[in-house]
Scaffold this motif. Structure first.
Motif, PDB file in Angstrom:
ATOM      1  N   HIS A   1       2.580  31.770   5.328  1.00  0.00           N
ATOM      2  CA  HIS A   1       3.775  31.987   4.514  1.00  0.00           C
ATOM      3  C   HIS A   1       3.320  32.026   3.068  1.00  0.00           C
ATOM      4  O   HIS A   1       2.945  30.994   2.495  1.00  0.00           O
TER       5      HIS A   1
ATOM      6  N   ASN B   1       7.037  26.888   6.586  1.00  0.00           N
ATOM      7  CA  ASN B   1       7.529  27.822   5.573  1.00  0.00           C
ATOM      8  C   ASN B   1       8.186  27.025   4.449  1.00  0.00           C
ATOM      9  O   ASN B   1       8.269  25.793   4.520  1.00  0.00           O
TER      10      ASN B   1
ATOM     11  N   THR C   1       2.012  27.187   4.997  1.00  0.00           N
ATOM     12  CA  THR C   1       2.933  27.674   3.977  1.00  0.00           C
ATOM     13  C   THR C   1       2.435  27.301   2.586  1.00  0.00           C
ATOM     14  O   THR C   1       1.753  26.283   2.405  1.00  0.00           O
TER      15      THR C   1
END
Length: 396
Positions: free
Chosen positions: A208, A110, A166
């Motif tokens: 993400h 993330n 991410t």
């Protein structure tokens, strides 16, 4: 006699194969660690913390699943200082409480993966491993990634492949030799191909992405989601916007002419945090059931063993549970950050066990109803959780 035994064996095998094996997964959104949460959990600052009250009313639900998965949007440096926004560094007691609550797998790719530097990335992985979690998305080094990615999880009669990426890390570059999976279409397609080589029952890609605080997904999310489904992902599960975005199904045409539904959960919002922006206190638990249906039941009683076909795995049920980040403020002592199922609290059924001011309940319901309307218009189904289902037994 031999033919009879063969027929009988295949008949029994056919009965066994006709059983519809099921696997229930629960996914939740962003598990955050803001400063007020750290202070609230502190028994002795920088030494001892207790996060167990945060998840006490969701533990009964998590324990109903075969596999509970969350997005850990913080780092675990293993020592103080512990900090919230903008660099999330939480104490090791947080994953301990998550494991006790029933979580099995945490994804860690993330935009805050690099907040704690190299030690943060590596110690997060080691701490989760020490606490018995499956984990993926970040890695000690490239060798660690090569050995353990895609993450293959065996549960019951199911074999699952998990992938995690991410969009970025807030401009903080990866600290070598650690690795944080970034969204790169060429790499994702190669990873999905590698996952398919393991012949899993499902490929689950957790991403993400998206625009913060927006209740609708953007075009980039839609385009990437449909690509990942077409490449072979069974479902795409999203995080990052901190608010709930739609759950959608996309029909897909397979190479053999058959069709399947590709599931996309664009954002589950926050699971727990101290954010105060509109709708950041409402999140989702998404229950997804996989089912193995035997395509060869009739042929199983044939005289030809080779006629038995493999069971087909399908997504048989998808339901969401709205959850609310409640800050309980007792008459004496510190505030307590906890996540509660909206349906069990919105009508006051839990008042005797966990007081909630009427004004708070009304605000919670108002926000939850906006989210419900947004989800319902795309066909998502809510599972209503009763107070009885989450009531904590009193000790005698």
């Amino acid at each position: 006699m031999k033919n009879f035994l063969l027929f009988f064996t295949l008949f029994v095998l056919g009965v066994t194969l006709s059983a519809q094996d099921k696997l229930k997964m629960i996914f939740v959104g962003d598990i955050m660690g803001h400063g007020p949460q750290i202070e609230s959990a502190a028994i002795e600052a920088n030494k001892l913390y207790d996060y167990s009250p945060c998840f006490q009313f969701l533990k009964p639900l998590l324990e109903q699943s075969d596999l509970a998965i969350g997005n850990l949007e913080l780092t675990l440096p293993g020592k103080p200082p512990y900090t919230g926004y903008p660099t999330f560094k939480s104490p090791d007691e947080l994953p301990l409480a998550l494991r006790a609550a029933g979580f099995d797998l945490l994804v860690t790719a993330n935009n805050h993966s690099n907040d704690g530097g190299l030690i943060g990335v590596q110690n997060t992985i080691k701490t989760l491993e020490k606490n018995g979690f499956y984990q993926t998305g970040t890695f000690i080094d490239s060798s660690h990634r090569a050995a353990l990615y895609p993450l293959i999880v065996y549960k019951g009669n199911f074999k699952l492949a998990f992938l995690n990426y991410t969009y970025g890390t807030n401009g903080i570059p990866n600290h070598k030799p650690s690795v944080v999976n970034l969204i790169d279409e060429k790499a994702i397609k190669a990873d999905i191909d590698a996952a398919k080589a393991h012949k899993p029952d499902a490929i689950i890609t957790v991403v993400h992405w998206g625009d913060e605080y927006q209740l609708a997904e953007n075009e980039r999310q839609r385009a990437l989601a449909q690509k990942m489904l077409s490449w072979g992902s069974t479902m795409v599960i999203g995080a990052h916007p901190h608010v709930v975005q739609p759950i959608k199904n996309y029909p897909l045409q397979e190479a053999d002419g058959s069709t399947r539904n590709g599931l996309v959960v664009y954002s589950m919002g926050n699971f727990i945090s101290a954010q105060t922006k509109t709708y950041t206190d409402i999140g989702l638990m998404v229950e997804i059931e996989l089912e193995k249906k035997n395509g060869g039941q009739e042929s199983a009683v044939s005289s030809q063993p080779s006629a038995i076909s493999s069971p087909q795995t399908v997504i048989s049920k998808v339901e969401y549970i709205p959850v609310y980040r409640y800050i309980y403020r007792p008459a004496a002592g510190k505030p307590v950050y906890m996540t509660v199922p909206v349906a069990a609290f919105e009508n006051g059924e839990m008042q005797a066990q966990q007081p909630m001011p009427e004004t708070t309940r009304a605000a919670m319901k108002q926000s939850a109803d906006v989210i419900r309307k947004n989800l319902t218009q795309h066909g998502a189904i809510e599972r209503k959780v009763s107070a009885k289902e989450i009531t904590i037994p009193t000790e005698k």
